[in-house]
Design a protein around this motif. Structure first.
Motif, PDB file in Angstrom:
ATOM      1  N   GLN A   1     -34.060  31.762  54.813  1.00 48.86           N
ATOM      2  CA  GLN A   1     -32.914  31.227  55.550  1.00 48.86           C
ATOM      3  C   GLN A   1     -32.869  31.778  56.974  1.00 48.86           C
ATOM      4  O   GLN A   1     -32.559  31.044  57.917  1.00 48.86           O
ATOM      5  CB  GLN A   1     -31.600  31.553  54.816  1.00 48.86           C
ATOM      6  N   SER A   2     -33.191  33.067  57.147  1.00 45.31           N
ATOM      7  CA  SER A   2     -33.036  33.621  58.505  1.00 45.31           C
ATOM      8  C   SER A   2     -34.093  33.062  59.453  1.00 45.31           C
ATOM      9  O   SER A   2     -33.830  32.917  60.643  1.00 45.31           O
ATOM     10  CB  SER A   2     -32.972  35.141  58.514  1.00 45.31           C
ATOM     11  N   LYS A   3     -35.268  32.701  58.925  1.00 43.30           N
ATOM     12  CA  LYS A   3     -36.274  32.059  59.791  1.00 43.30           C
ATOM     13  C   LYS A   3     -35.771  30.688  60.247  1.00 43.30           C
ATOM     14  O   LYS A   3     -35.967  30.276  61.392  1.00 43.30           O
ATOM     15  CB  LYS A   3     -37.606  31.907  59.053  1.00 43.30           C
ATOM     16  N   MET A   4     -35.109  29.953  59.330  1.00 45.42           N
ATOM     17  CA  MET A   4     -34.571  28.627  59.694  1.00 45.42           C
ATOM     18  C   MET A   4     -33.416  28.778  60.688  1.00 45.42           C
ATOM     19  O   MET A   4     -33.265  27.995  61.628  1.00 45.42           O
ATOM     20  CB  MET A   4     -34.097  27.895  58.422  1.00 45.42           C
ATOM     21  N   LEU A   5     -32.602  29.821  60.483  1.00 43.18           N
ATOM     22  CA  LEU A   5     -31.464  30.059  61.388  1.00 43.18           C
ATOM     23  C   LEU A   5     -31.957  30.479  62.773  1.00 43.18           C
ATOM     24  O   LEU A   5     -31.370  30.103  63.792  1.00 43.18           O
ATOM     25  CB  LEU A   5     -30.543  31.148  60.806  1.00 43.18           C
ATOM     26  N   GLU A   6     -33.039  31.243  62.795  1.00 46.16           N
ATOM     27  CA  GLU A   6     -33.637  31.679  64.072  1.00 46.16           C
ATOM     28  C   GLU A   6     -33.996  30.448  64.909  1.00 46.16           C
ATOM     29  O   GLU A   6     -33.678  30.369  66.108  1.00 46.16           O
ATOM     30  CB  GLU A   6     -34.893  32.500  63.776  1.00 46.16           C
ATOM     31  N   GLU A   7     -34.631  29.489  64.260  1.00 47.78           N
ATOM     32  CA  GLU A   7     -35.049  28.279  64.966  1.00 47.78           C
ATOM     33  C   GLU A   7     -33.827  27.442  65.377  1.00 47.78           C
ATOM     34  O   GLU A   7     -33.735  26.956  66.499  1.00 47.78           O
ATOM     35  CB  GLU A   7     -35.943  27.466  64.029  1.00 47.78           C
ATOM     36  N   HIS A   8     -32.870  27.322  64.469  1.00 46.48           N
ATOM     37  CA  HIS A   8     -31.698  26.480  64.718  1.00 46.48           C
ATOM     38  C   HIS A   8     -30.807  27.022  65.839  1.00 46.48           C
ATOM     39  O   HIS A   8     -30.334  26.273  66.679  1.00 46.48           O
ATOM     40  CB  HIS A   8     -30.904  26.373  63.409  1.00 46.48           C
ATOM     41  N   TYR A   9     -30.562  28.341  65.818  1.00 42.98           N
ATOM     42  CA  TYR A   9     -29.637  28.924  66.802  1.00 42.98           C
ATOM     43  C   TYR A   9     -30.349  29.561  68.003  1.00 42.98           C
ATOM     44  O   TYR A   9     -29.684  30.023  68.938  1.00 42.98           O
ATOM     45  CB  TYR A   9     -28.729  29.966  66.131  1.00 42.98           C
ATOM     46  N   GLY A  10     -31.692  29.629  67.955  1.00 45.17           N
ATOM     47  CA  GLY A  10     -32.447  30.203  69.073  1.00 45.17           C
ATOM     48  C   GLY A  10     -32.201  31.689  69.265  1.00 45.17           C
ATOM     49  O   GLY A  10     -32.233  32.202  70.380  1.00 45.17           O
ATOM     50  N   LEU A  11     -31.936  32.391  68.150  1.00 45.37           N
ATOM     51  CA  LEU A  11     -31.718  33.847  68.217  1.00 45.37           C
ATOM     52  C   LEU A  11     -32.782  34.539  67.376  1.00 45.37           C
ATOM     53  O   LEU A  11     -33.208  34.001  66.351  1.00 45.37           O
ATOM     54  CB  LEU A  11     -30.338  34.212  67.661  1.00 45.37           C
ATOM     55  N   PRO A  12     -33.232  35.744  67.776  1.00 43.74           N
ATOM     56  CA  PRO A  12     -34.301  36.398  67.014  1.00 43.74           C
ATOM     57  C   PRO A  12     -33.854  36.879  65.632  1.00 43.74           C
ATOM     58  O   PRO A  12     -32.726  37.336  65.458  1.00 43.74           O
ATOM     59  CB  PRO A  12     -34.694  37.587  67.896  1.00 43.74           C
ATOM     60  N   GLN A  13     -34.770  36.744  64.683  1.00 46.15           N
ATOM     61  CA  GLN A  13     -34.549  37.271  63.328  1.00 46.15           C
ATOM     62  C   GLN A  13     -35.115  38.688  63.321  1.00 46.15           C
ATOM     63  O   GLN A  13     -36.300  38.876  63.617  1.00 46.15           O
ATOM     64  CB  GLN A  13     -35.318  36.394  62.321  1.00 46.15           C
ATOM     65  N   LEU A  14     -34.281  39.670  63.028  1.00 44.72           N
ATOM     66  CA  LEU A  14     -34.767  41.052  62.953  1.00 44.72           C
ATOM     67  C   LEU A  14     -34.872  41.430  61.473  1.00 44.72           C
ATOM     68  O   LEU A  14     -33.866  41.727  60.832  1.00 44.72           O
ATOM     69  CB  LEU A  14     -33.832  42.023  63.683  1.00 44.72           C
ATOM     70  N   ALA A  15     -36.084  41.355  60.948  1.00 50.34           N
ATOM     71  CA  ALA A  15     -36.301  41.598  59.515  1.00 50.34           C
ATOM     72  C   ALA A  15     -36.953  42.963  59.350  1.00 50.34           C
ATOM     73  O   ALA A  15     -38.123  43.143  59.711  1.00 50.34           O
ATOM     74  CB  ALA A  15     -37.190  40.513  58.938  1.00 50.34           C
ATOM     75  N   THR A  16     -36.202  43.917  58.817  1.00 51.84           N
ATOM     76  CA  THR A  16     -36.748  45.282  58.705  1.00 51.84           C
ATOM     77  C   THR A  16     -38.007  45.306  57.840  1.00 51.84           C
ATOM     78  O   THR A  16     -38.965  46.003  58.173  1.00 51.84           O
ATOM     79  CB  THR A  16     -35.706  46.267  58.128  1.00 51.84           C
ATOM     80  N   GLY A  17     -38.016  44.545  56.742  1.00 51.35           N
ATOM     81  CA  GLY A  17     -39.201  44.536  55.871  1.00 51.35           C
ATOM     82  C   GLY A  17     -40.436  44.070  56.639  1.00 51.35           C
ATOM     83  O   GLY A  17     -41.495  44.698  56.565  1.00 51.35           O
ATOM     84  N   ASP A  18     -40.291  42.982  57.418  1.00 59.42           N
ATOM     85  CA  ASP A  18     -41.437  42.464  58.194  1.00 59.42           C
ATOM     86  C   ASP A  18     -41.875  43.496  59.235  1.00 59.42           C
ATOM     87  O   ASP A  18     -43.062  43.699  59.467  1.00 59.42           O
ATOM     88  CB  ASP A  18     -41.055  41.171  58.942  1.00 59.42           C
ATOM     89  N   MET A  19     -40.883  44.145  59.868  1.00 62.72           N
ATOM     90  CA  MET A  19     -41.215  45.123  60.906  1.00 62.72           C
ATOM     91  C   MET A  19     -41.976  46.311  60.298  1.00 62.72           C
ATOM     92  O   MET A  19     -42.943  46.812  60.880  1.00 62.72           O
ATOM     93  CB  MET A  19     -39.928  45.597  61.614  1.00 62.72           C
ATOM     94  N   LEU A  20     -41.547  46.736  59.111  1.00 67.62           N
ATOM     95  CA  LEU A  20     -42.224  47.873  58.466  1.00 67.62           C
ATOM     96  C   LEU A  20     -43.632  47.476  57.998  1.00 67.62           C
ATOM     97  O   LEU A  20     -44.584  48.251  58.153  1.00 67.62           O
ATOM     98  CB  LEU A  20     -41.397  48.395  57.283  1.00 67.62           C
TER      99      LEU A  20
END
Ligand code: AP5
Length: 218
Positions: free
Chosen positions: A16-35
């Motif tokens: 959902q947050s990847k879809m929201l990132e695209e829809h609202y043009g705001l970055p998704q900050l995913a701690t799991g992905d960053m780690l």
């Protein structure tokens, strides 16, 4: 806008947050992905986080908070961000409050995706991820067009090392003990919005967008 996506492992926060990132043009900050990226690059953060991630435990608060402080201070976060997987403990929630104050921002909404344990196990055991672009699939519920290949970039899809049944159950019990208490904390603050996390990915996305749009109009 500062949006927090909460819920147990596998509830659909990343999808959902990847879809929201695209829809609202705001970055998704995913701690799991960053780690995971830090582990892949062999950095000090990755080295410290890996042993916790491998056994389904949470990484140390001080490490995660420092990573997020640095990330939230970057230019692309000026208009807000979508938090996926942070905060996950009361100490992280408190630190987030302080970081937002420093940045002059408020939480717009905390979306809690509710999904039953057995559904979580089904979802995570069948999840496949693209290590190149971060896209996520499910072998039955949202399969790629060509088996084992990412639709977006063509890279090979892999199964995450923590997506085996034993580690999934450990992650669920860690979630209940350390993260679930944040639901009542944000409930008391009036920021919590519960969303049923079972159903079509698109239907859940539409529900989240409609509640965010309502918050933004207020
Ligand atoms: P992290 O990567 O954040 O893992 P998680 O919270 O366990 O969440 P997942 O990524 O597994 O699930 P998700 O909710 O994003 O679901 P997804 O959308 O992929 O964290 C990993 C580890 O890093 C932690 O265990 C910890 O060690 C460490 N860590 C991270 N953050 C930390 C923090 N703040 N503090 C300390 N340590 C931290 O969906 C899952 C599957 O279901 C996919 O296959 C998807 O296609 C499918 N799916 C999605 N929606 C639906 C639907 N509606 N119907 C059917 N299938 C669906």
């Amino acid at each position: 806008m500062v949006l927090i996506l909460m819920g147990p492992p596998g509830c659909g926060k990343g999808t959902q947050s990847k879809m929201l990132e695209e829809h609202y043009g705001l970055p998704q900050l995913a701690t799991g992905d960053m780690l995971r990226e830090a582990v892949k690059n062999g950095t000090e953060v990755g080295r410290r986080a890996k042993e916790y991630m491998d056994r389904g435990a949470l990484g140390p608060d001080d490490l995660i908070i420092e990573v997020m402080r640095e990330r939230m201070g970057r230019k692309d976060c000026a208009d807000g961000f979508i938090l996926d997987g942070f905060p996950r403990t009361p100490a992280q929630a408190e630190a987030l409050g302080g970081l937002l104050k420093e940045l002059g921002k408020n939480i717009t909404a905390v979306v809690n995706l509710d999904v039953a344990d057995e559904e979580v196990v089904r979802r995570l055991a069948g999840r496949r991820a693209c290590l190149s672009c971060g896209a996520t699939y499910h072998i039955a519920f949202s399969p790629p067009k060509a088996e084992g290949r990412c639709d977006k970039c063509g890279a090979k899809l892999v199964q995450r090392s923590d997506d085996n049944e034993g580690t999934i159950r450990e992650r669920l019990s860690v979630y209940r003990a350390q993260t679930a208490p944040l639901i009542s904390l944000y409930g008391k603050q009036g920021a919590l919005r519960n969303v049923e996390g079972t159903g079509s990915i698109k239907g859940i996305f539409e529900k989240i967008c409609s509640l965010i749009d309502k918050e933004m109009r207020q």
